[in-house]
Scaffold this motif. Structure first.
Motif: not given
Ligand code: TYD
Length: 392
Positions: A60, A198, A306, A326, A361, A363, A367
């Motif tokens: 990440y 997690y 997640k 991704d 994603a 969250n 976007e």
């Protein structure tokens, strides 16, 4: 600690699998979540050794997210104006997305993941590639103490909170402040966002729990801001009790009263949440099944840590999702832990090839929807499980 949620046997969330390792047995652990009635902390029960999660291959990178870059930039601007710090320590500096907003002479990073620490060193920021500890705090603050310690999405990853706060307390000057940012338990419970749990997220903090932990170190929260990052986070502004410069703002009382009203101090709230998680699993599987019967092309969007919890808990794998898109270079060509779904290099969604995308994603929904407006215009859909499983 009372257990209230069982999310089954799970692999390590950020251990994306190389093709050559697909046949190897993955390390698994029991993902169970509990509530401590004494201090209100919510935490996972079986933890994974930190060296297994935060090593020299941590995938990440904060800088790869536009939302995070903007969030750090805006905060840095405010900090410079309001607190004018002369010495800043960032715990969990990742690839320097926050540090880069400050002068190299006044900001240092702490980042045990060596692949990330190398990136801030390259940018000429002094970086200690070690786990945060009292020993390290003493080394860093040998000449002067910090007037700002900042840590985002890091302290919730560290098991021994007392050691952490002891070292922070030691590092701070008398009037220094600590700014913490982590996913909010209230948002997590309200949104049935059980995927906030997690291996790395040992804790999901509430204000009432954090207040109890800080009390032991004569630290107190004097301001709170709700932010949209990571599906709803809190930014806590913390000071030493002896510091009278900053008065405790109404935002703190307001947040605590919201949490108490919602029942974050009661085990019954978490038991209700657990039932909702079970319901959520059933609904999500129904949606996938219906889409599959219709022969729709389903992919995943955003191979997040997640989504590892969701896919493995709900047993959604290649049976439903063909592949994930991704943007993270490290993840591309690898496979999601547990579900073993291939992650492909992101391309704008094309309705001719994709009917539905599962929002790993979620969250970053706003976007992503902006980016995929053509797909949506042409009738393309998304599946999300937050706050309730649905097609949007
Ligand atoms: P993140 O939100 O950090 O989730 P977690 O902490 O659960 O891993 O990760 C977001 C992931 O989604 C990251 O791998 C990048 C990916 N992503 C895309 O592929 N496209 C996008 O437009 C966005 C916003 C994210």
């Amino acid at each position: 600690m009372e257990k209230f949620l069982n999310l089954g046997s799970q692999p390590l969330a950020n251990s994306y699998i190389k093709k050559s390792n697909l046949k190897l047995k993955e390390k698994k652990f029991k993902l169970q979540v509990g509530f401590n009635k004494k201090n209100y902390l919510v935490s996972i029960i079986n933890t994974v050794p930190k060296e297994k999660m935060f090593n020299n291959e941590y995938p990440y990178k904060s800088s790869e997210s536009k939302t995070m870059r903007k969030s750090f930039k805006d905060l840095a601007k405010k900090i410079k104006k309001k607190y004018k710090p002369n010495f800043i320590i960032e715990i969990g500096s990742n690839d320097g997305a926050f540090l880069k907003n400050f002068s190299k002479n006044i900001a240092v990073g702490v980042e045990p993941c060596k692949n990330l620490a190398r990136l801030t060193v390259k940018k000429k920021y002094k970086t200690f590639s070690e786990y945060w500890s009292i020993k390290l705090a003493k080394k860093i603050t040998k000449i002067k103490k910090a007037d700002l310690v900042y840590s985002a999405n890091t302290l919730s990853h560290i098991k021994k909170l007392d050691e952490i706060f002891n070292a922070i307390n030691y590092s701070l000057s008398r009037n220094g402040i600590l700014i913490l940012e982590d996913p909010s338990l209230l948002s997590c419970i309200k949104n049935v966002a059980y995927d906030q749990f997690y291996c790395e997220h040992i804790y999901v903090f509430s204000t009432i729990a954090l207040k109890n932990v800080l009390k032991k170190f004569d630290l107190e929260i004097f301001d709170i801001q709700n932010t949209k990052t990571h599906g709803g986070s809190n930014r806590y502004f913390i000071k030493k009790k002896i510091n009278n410069i900053y008065k405790i703002k109404n935002s703190v009382r307001a947040e605590i009263s919201k949490e108490l009203k919602f029942g974050l101090h009661k085990i019954s709230t978490y038991k209700k949440f657990s039932l909702k998680v079970k319901e959520s699993k059933k609904k999500l599987l129904k949606i996938f099944l219906k889409a599959k019967i219709k022969n729709l092309n389903i992919i995943g969007y955003g191979a997040t840590a997640k989504s590892c919890t969701v896919l493995n808990y709900c047993q959604v794998g290649g049976n439903f999702i063909d592949y994930f898109y991704d943007t993270t270079s490290y993840k591309i060509g690898r496979y999601l832990p547990g579900s073993k779904i291939l992650i492909k290099k992101y391309k704008k969604l094309d309705k001719k090839k994709v009917d539905i995308a599962f929002l790993g994603a979620w969250n970053f929904k706003e976007e992503i929807f902006k980016k995929e407006k053509n797909f949506i215009k042409k009738g393309g859909k998304f599946i999300t499980h937050v706050p309730i499983p649905q097609i949007i």
